[in-house]
Design a protein around this motif. Structure first.
Motif, PDB file in Angstrom:
ATOM      1  N   PHE A  28      12.887   7.207 -14.247  1.00 34.12           N
ATOM      2  CA  PHE A  28      11.834   7.717 -13.379  1.00 34.12           C
ATOM      3  C   PHE A  28      11.038   6.525 -12.837  1.00 34.12           C
ATOM      4  O   PHE A  28      10.417   5.791 -13.600  1.00 34.12           O
ATOM      5  N   VAL A  29      11.090   6.339 -11.519  1.00 29.45           N
ATOM      6  CA  VAL A  29      10.380   5.244 -10.871  1.00 29.45           C
ATOM      7  C   VAL A  29       9.080   5.797 -10.301  1.00 29.45           C
ATOM      8  O   VAL A  29       9.097   6.652  -9.420  1.00 29.45           O
ATOM      9  N   LEU A  30       7.956   5.310 -10.807  1.00 29.48           N
ATOM     10  CA  LEU A  30       6.649   5.809 -10.387  1.00 29.48           C
ATOM     11  C   LEU A  30       6.127   4.999  -9.201  1.00 29.48           C
ATOM     12  O   LEU A  30       6.175   3.767  -9.210  1.00 29.48           O
ATOM     13  N   VAL A  31       5.646   5.712  -8.198  1.00 22.61           N
ATOM     14  CA  VAL A  31       5.143   5.093  -6.974  1.00 22.61           C
ATOM     15  C   VAL A  31       3.761   5.674  -6.667  1.00 22.61           C
ATOM     16  O   VAL A  31       3.571   6.895  -6.715  1.00 22.61           O
ATOM     17  N   ASP A  32       2.811   4.821  -6.361  1.00 22.03           N
ATOM     18  CA  ASP A  32       1.429   5.228  -6.104  1.00 22.03           C
ATOM     19  C   ASP A  32       1.317   5.883  -4.727  1.00 22.03           C
ATOM     20  O   ASP A  32       1.568   5.236  -3.701  1.00 22.03           O
ATOM     21  N   SER A  33       0.926   7.162  -4.695  1.00 21.23           N
ATOM     22  CA  SER A  33       0.856   7.896  -3.431  1.00 21.23           C
ATOM     23  C   SER A  33      -0.342   7.495  -2.574  1.00 21.23           C
ATOM     24  O   SER A  33      -0.433   7.885  -1.407  1.00 21.23           O
ATOM     25  N   ARG A  34      -1.269   6.710  -3.149  1.00 21.52           N
ATOM     26  CA  ARG A  34      -2.504   6.390  -2.424  1.00 21.52           C
ATOM     27  C   ARG A  34      -2.340   5.254  -1.431  1.00 21.52           C
ATOM     28  O   ARG A  34      -3.222   5.024  -0.607  1.00 21.52           O
ATOM     29  N   ILE A  35      -1.235   4.539  -1.520  1.00 27.30           N
ATOM     30  CA  ILE A  35      -1.091   3.323  -0.721  1.00 27.30           C
ATOM     31  C   ILE A  35       0.200   3.353   0.101  1.00 27.30           C
ATOM     32  O   ILE A  35       1.120   4.116  -0.203  1.00 27.30           O
ATOM     33  N   THR A  87      -1.349  12.099  -6.717  1.00 25.04           N
ATOM     34  CA  THR A  87      -1.332  12.809  -5.436  1.00 25.04           C
ATOM     35  C   THR A  87      -2.627  13.582  -5.189  1.00 25.04           C
ATOM     36  O   THR A  87      -2.863  14.053  -4.071  1.00 25.04           O
ATOM     37  N   ASP A  88      -3.454  13.702  -6.218  1.00 26.34           N
ATOM     38  CA  ASP A  88      -4.741  14.380  -6.058  1.00 26.34           C
ATOM     39  C   ASP A  88      -5.835  13.423  -5.563  1.00 26.34           C
ATOM     40  O   ASP A  88      -6.940  13.866  -5.236  1.00 26.34           O
ATOM     41  N   LYS A  89      -5.548  12.141  -5.489  1.00 23.77           N
ATOM     42  CA  LYS A  89      -6.576  11.148  -5.154  1.00 23.77           C
ATOM     43  C   LYS A  89      -6.815  10.964  -3.653  1.00 23.77           C
ATOM     44  O   LYS A  89      -7.966  10.979  -3.206  1.00 23.77           O
ATOM     45  N   PRO A  90      -5.770  10.763  -2.838  1.00 22.39           N
ATOM     46  CA  PRO A  90      -6.032  10.544  -1.408  1.00 22.39           C
ATOM     47  C   PRO A  90      -6.387  11.859  -0.707  1.00 22.39           C
ATOM     48  O   PRO A  90      -6.135  12.948  -1.244  1.00 22.39           O
ATOM     49  N   THR A  91      -6.957  11.756   0.485  1.00 20.75           N
ATOM     50  CA  THR A  91      -7.173  12.956   1.293  1.00 20.75           C
ATOM     51  C   THR A  91      -5.808  13.487   1.739  1.00 20.75           C
ATOM     52  O   THR A  91      -4.797  12.762   1.692  1.00 20.75           O
ATOM     53  N   GLN A  92      -5.765  14.728   2.160  1.00 19.40           N
ATOM     54  CA  GLN A  92      -4.500  15.316   2.598  1.00 19.40           C
ATOM     55  C   GLN A  92      -3.900  14.517   3.749  1.00 19.40           C
ATOM     56  O   GLN A  92      -2.684  14.302   3.812  1.00 19.40           O
ATOM     57  N   LYS A  93      -4.758  14.058   4.653  1.00 18.15           N
ATOM     58  CA  LYS A  93      -4.283  13.278   5.792  1.00 18.15           C
ATOM     59  C   LYS A  93      -3.694  11.947   5.327  1.00 18.15           C
ATOM     60  O   LYS A  93      -2.616  11.539   5.795  1.00 18.15           O
ATOM     61  N   GLU A  94      -4.398  11.259   4.419  1.00 17.32           N
ATOM     62  CA  GLU A  94      -3.905   9.980   3.903  1.00 17.32           C
ATOM     63  C   GLU A  94      -2.581  10.173   3.167  1.00 17.32           C
ATOM     64  O   GLU A  94      -1.644   9.388   3.337  1.00 17.32           O
ATOM     65  N   PHE A  95      -2.533  11.224   2.342  1.00 18.18           N
ATOM     66  CA  PHE A  95      -1.301  11.468   1.589  1.00 18.18           C
ATOM     67  C   PHE A  95      -0.135  11.765   2.524  1.00 18.18           C
ATOM     68  O   PHE A  95       0.961  11.212   2.351  1.00 18.18           O
ATOM     69  N   SER A  96      -0.355  12.617   3.495  1.00 15.72           N
ATOM     70  CA  SER A  96       0.715  12.978   4.424  1.00 15.72           C
ATOM     71  C   SER A  96       1.262  11.760   5.145  1.00 15.72           C
ATOM     72  O   SER A  96       2.479  11.602   5.308  1.00 15.72           O
ATOM     73  N   GLN A  97       0.361  10.865   5.573  1.00 13.48           N
ATOM     74  CA  GLN A  97       0.793   9.667   6.277  1.00 13.48           C
ATOM     75  C   GLN A  97       1.549   8.727   5.350  1.00 13.48           C
ATOM     76  O   GLN A  97       2.610   8.200   5.720  1.00 13.48           O
ATOM     77  N   ASN A  98       1.025   8.517   4.140  1.00 13.63           N
ATOM     78  CA  ASN A  98       1.701   7.636   3.183  1.00 13.63           C
ATOM     79  C   ASN A  98       3.069   8.184   2.795  1.00 13.63           C
ATOM     80  O   ASN A  98       4.048   7.430   2.672  1.00 13.63           O
TER      81      ASN A  98
END
Length: 200
Positions: free
Chosen positions: A110-117, A144-155
């Motif tokens: 399992f490779v973990l990737v930060d959804s915030r960046i 995935t609960d940290k960024p805004t929906q817009k930020e998450f969608s773009q990332n």
């Protein structure tokens, strides 16, 4: 899958110290500070099973846990913080490389990737390395609960686009949150369904 027991087995500094490969095994790896310890604790329903470090990149050991007396969970050190080599895979320690290429009972990494960046080159290069070595792996997008929906969608869109530069078919991706437990059941279901593939 219900987690009945989660027992620390040992810490290893090299492949010769690993526990016997007598159970199916699942490794968890990612860049330092990706939220790996928190996700492992959430997955196993234990508050302090995996210890978080205040210094990213400090821990250079692999910690093995025996789950339900039936399968191993391997907590790998973070990569990409301490610069350990000068090549393309800068930041991948010999321990991580040895583990993923030589651990015969490893059924999935399992490779973990930060959804915030935005997508990080070292994550993409590590997954490309796994593909070349034909190591089965899945991607867990953390926090995935940290960024805004817009930020998450773009990332998320940028991340998938970056993967498509290398992969014809994208690896499995699960969205997770250690706070809400999002993704927990999906991960445990994958492990439950994969365990029968293990052969001594």
């Amino acid at each position: 899958m219900i987690i009945h027991s989660a027992t620390f087995v040992k810490s290893s500094a090299n492949i010769g110290q690993f526990p016997p490969n007598n159970y199916p095994e699942y490794g968890f790896v990612g860049r330092s500070n990706v939220g790996k310890s928190s996700l492992i604790n959430c997955l196993c329903d234990r508050k302090n099973l995996a210890k978080t470090s205040s210094t990213p990149g400090k821990t250079q050991l692999i910690n093995h846990f025996l789950i339900n007396e039936a399968w191993y969970l391997a907590d790998l050190p973070g990569y990409g913080y301490a610069k350990v080599s000068k090549g393309k895979r800068e930041g991948f320690s010999k321990l991580i490389t040895d583990y993923v290429t030589q651990r015969k009972n490893l059924l999935n990494l399992f490779v973990l990737v930060d959804s915030r960046i935005p997508p990080q080159a070292i994550d993409l290069e590590f997954m490309e390395f796994l593909g070349v070595k034909e190591i089965p792996f899945s991607i867990l997008l953390t926090k995935t609960d940290k960024p805004t929906q817009k930020e998450f969608s773009q990332n998320f869109k940028d991340f998938k686009n970056a993967l498509q530069q290398t992969w014809e078919e994208l690896p499995p991706i699960t969205l997770t949150s250690s706070l809400s437990g999002k993704g927990r059941e999906e991960i445990l279901s994958l492990i439950h369904d994969t365990n029968p593939l293990f052969k001594l």
